[in-house]
Design a protein around this motif. Structure first.
Motif, mmCIF file in Angstrom:
data_model
loop_
_atom_site.group_PDB
_atom_site.id
_atom_site.type_symbol
_atom_site.label_atom_id
_atom_site.label_comp_id
_atom_site.label_asym_id
_atom_site.label_seq_id
_atom_site.Cartn_x
_atom_site.Cartn_y
_atom_site.Cartn_z
ATOM 1 N N GLU A 190 0.842 -1.212 0.000
ATOM 2 C CA GLU A 190 0.000 0.000 0.000
ATOM 3 C C GLU A 190 0.872 1.255 0.000
ATOM 4 O OE1 GLU A 190 -3.103 1.478 0.717
ATOM 5 O OE2 GLU A 190 -4.460 -0.219 0.661
ATOM 6 N N ILE A 191 1.875 1.233 0.865
ATOM 7 C CA ILE A 191 2.784 2.380 0.981
ATOM 8 C C ILE A 191 3.545 2.591 -0.334
ATOM 9 C CG2 ILE A 191 4.974 3.101 2.053
ATOM 10 C CD1 ILE A 191 3.897 2.083 4.692
ATOM 11 N N ASN B 110 1.343 3.870 -3.173
ATOM 12 C CA ASN B 110 0.965 5.276 -3.004
ATOM 13 C C ASN B 110 2.145 6.222 -3.243
ATOM 14 O OD1 ASN B 110 -1.929 5.700 -2.289
ATOM 15 N ND2 ASN B 110 -1.444 4.101 -0.799
ATOM 16 N N THR C 16 -1.185 8.266 6.519
ATOM 17 C CA THR C 16 -2.511 8.243 5.887
ATOM 18 C C THR C 16 -2.970 6.801 5.668
ATOM 19 O OG1 THR C 16 -1.953 10.301 4.738
ATOM 20 C CG2 THR C 16 -3.843 9.093 3.885
ATOM 21 N N VAL C 17 -2.071 5.988 5.125
ATOM 22 C CA VAL C 17 -2.409 4.579 4.859
ATOM 23 C C VAL C 17 -2.745 3.862 6.165
ATOM 24 C CG1 VAL C 17 -1.424 2.375 4.052
ATOM 25 C CG2 VAL C 17 -1.077 4.450 2.712
ATOM 26 N N TRP C 18 -1.959 4.118 7.182
ATOM 27 C CA TRP C 18 -2.161 3.461 8.480
ATOM 28 C C TRP C 18 -3.483 3.892 9.116
ATOM 29 C CZ3 TRP C 18 -0.467 -0.575 10.934
ATOM 30 C CH2 TRP C 18 -0.716 -0.701 12.308
ATOM 31 N N TYR D 266 -6.069 5.054 7.736
ATOM 32 C CA TYR D 266 -7.189 4.541 6.964
ATOM 33 C C TYR D 266 -7.424 3.063 7.298
ATOM 34 C CZ TYR D 266 -10.000 2.995 3.011
ATOM 35 O OH TYR D 266 -10.993 2.427 2.238
ATOM 36 N N SER D 267 -6.306 2.318 7.380
ATOM 37 C CA SER D 267 -6.440 0.889 7.684
ATOM 38 C C SER D 267 -6.999 0.671 9.098
ATOM 39 C CB SER D 267 -5.102 0.170 7.521
ATOM 40 O OG SER D 267 -4.228 0.545 8.563
ATOM 41 N N SER E 26 -12.405 6.850 3.353
ATOM 42 C CA SER E 26 -11.755 6.770 2.032
ATOM 43 C C SER E 26 -11.706 8.120 1.321
ATOM 44 C CB SER E 26 -12.459 5.740 1.157
ATOM 45 O OG SER E 26 -13.796 6.137 0.948
ATOM 46 N N LYS F 262 -8.859 10.045 2.843
ATOM 47 C CA LYS F 262 -7.619 9.464 2.340
ATOM 48 C C LYS F 262 -7.331 9.976 0.919
ATOM 49 C CE LYS F 262 -5.583 5.055 0.973
ATOM 50 N NZ LYS F 262 -5.920 3.726 0.509
#
Lengths: 180, 175
Positions: free
Chosen positions: A155-156, A159, B114-116, B118-119, B125, B128
């Motif tokens: 994911e990282i 992105n 951001t990814v973290w 969101y998870s 979403s 994000k």
């Protein structure tokens, strides 16, 4: 030219006072005077373009480093918190994983000074980058998965790739096309 | 053309004849000397030609030097501009690279966060999407955030970075 040939008022060939040293280097001095001037013009002209390219390349190269630093710190914090709550025997491998995570962070922190990435484009720094990025990427990918966050790394990376765009493969040292 | 005394070419002349011939010779000499203006003119004319030759030599020399100068100036200019451009590009690149690296590092951290978040379900979403869209390279490296020399004194003062760092800092959820 007046520095090279001095004429008497009569302007005859016999009266020419010639500086032979300068005359011998005439071609070189004509070349050099023009070269120096043009070099400055060329340098000033392309400096800005070079700087833009440098900013873009620095951004693209270190976005993943920053992301993996944050991700590693998050995982370290969360798993340390878990470890303090749980019995160590419940997850015997976690300490080993955290030690590996700490090693990754050490490699990442080689690029940092006072919370900011501090690198130059010298061959030494580029060599360190080339060497460390491969280790950091491959170890992070495995370790994040071992820590139960299998989708975190891809994911990282995806992105970062989307946000920074593709690395230009020309005019930059190293194998940028293989970076991702 | 000299001849040997008593040889065939001279033996037909009597002794009287020779003075006559000498007289003629002297007469020719006299006429020649009385015509002194022409002689003088002729001398002057020689001088003039000599002087013109000097000027021509000098002109040729100057033209040669001019041509040499133009040729080598042009070559120097072309080489200089090419090398200068290469040098400027490299110097500029070296100057910009650390700035980009600093910014890239911070943006990377924001991406991971951001990814973290969101998870963990701490942002939706849409949030994000907005965050990641604002962190895109073309938006972060917009010239309005840099000074005229493309310098950025403190990357943490970059408005977009500042905005999202503050957003995550104020997020009510723990990690």
């Amino acid at each position: 030219m007046s520095d090279i040939i001095h004429k008497s008022p009569k302007n005859t060939t016999q009266d020419l006072d010639i500086d032979f040293d300068s005359l011998l280097n005439l071609e070189e001095s004509f070349y050099q005077e023009s070269y120096d001037e043009a070099f400055k013009i060329g340098e000033e002209h392309s400096f800005r373009d070079g700087k833009l390219l440098g900013i873009q390349t620095g951004f693209q190269r270190f976005i993943l480093i920053g992301a993996l630093k944050k991700a590693s710190n998050l995982l370290m914090e969360i798993n340390n918190a878990k470890l303090s709550k749980e019995n160590k025997d419940d997850n015997p491998k976690i300490e080993k994983y955290l030690s590996s995570l700490s090693n990754i962070l050490s490699l990442i922190n080689e690029f940092y000074k006072d919370s900011l990435i501090n690198v130059t484009n010298t061959p030494e720094d580029v060599d360190i980058y080339e060497k460390n990025i491969k280790t950091i990427r491959s170890k992070s990918k495995i370790l994040f998965s071992q820590l139960g966050e299998k989708s975190f790394y891809p994911e990282i990376e995806n992105n970062c790739k989307e946000i920074a765009g593709e690395i230009p493969t020309t005019q930059i040292n190293g194998q940028e096309d293989n970076m991702w | 053309m000299s001849c040997i005394k008593g040889s065939d070419c001279c033996k037909n002349f009597s002794s009287e004849e020779i003075p006559v011939n000498m007289h003629l010779l002297n007469e020719l000499k006299r006429k020649s000397s009385s015509n002194s203006i022409i002689t003088n003119k002729s001398d002057k004319s020689d001088d003039i030609w000599n002087s013109d030759s000097d000027i021509d030599d000098e002109k040729t020399l100057n033209n040669d030097i001019k041509a040499l100068k133009i040729r080598h100036n042009n070559k120097g200019y072309l080489d200089g501009i090419t090398k200068g451009k290469d040098s400027g590009l490299q110097k500029g690149f070296d100057d910009g690279y650390p700035i980009g690296a600093e910014l890239g590092g911070i943006i990377g951290e924001l991406i991971a966060e951001t990814v973290w978040r969101y998870s963990m379900g701490q942002i939706n979403s849409n949030q994000k999407k907005i965050i990641l869209n604002e962190l895109k390279i073309d938006k972060i490296l917009n010239s309005k955030y840099f000074d005229i020399n493309l310098h950025l004194s403190n990357p943490y003062e970059h408005p977009v970075i500042k905005k999202w760092l503050l957003f995550f800092k104020n997020l009510q959820y723990p990690l």
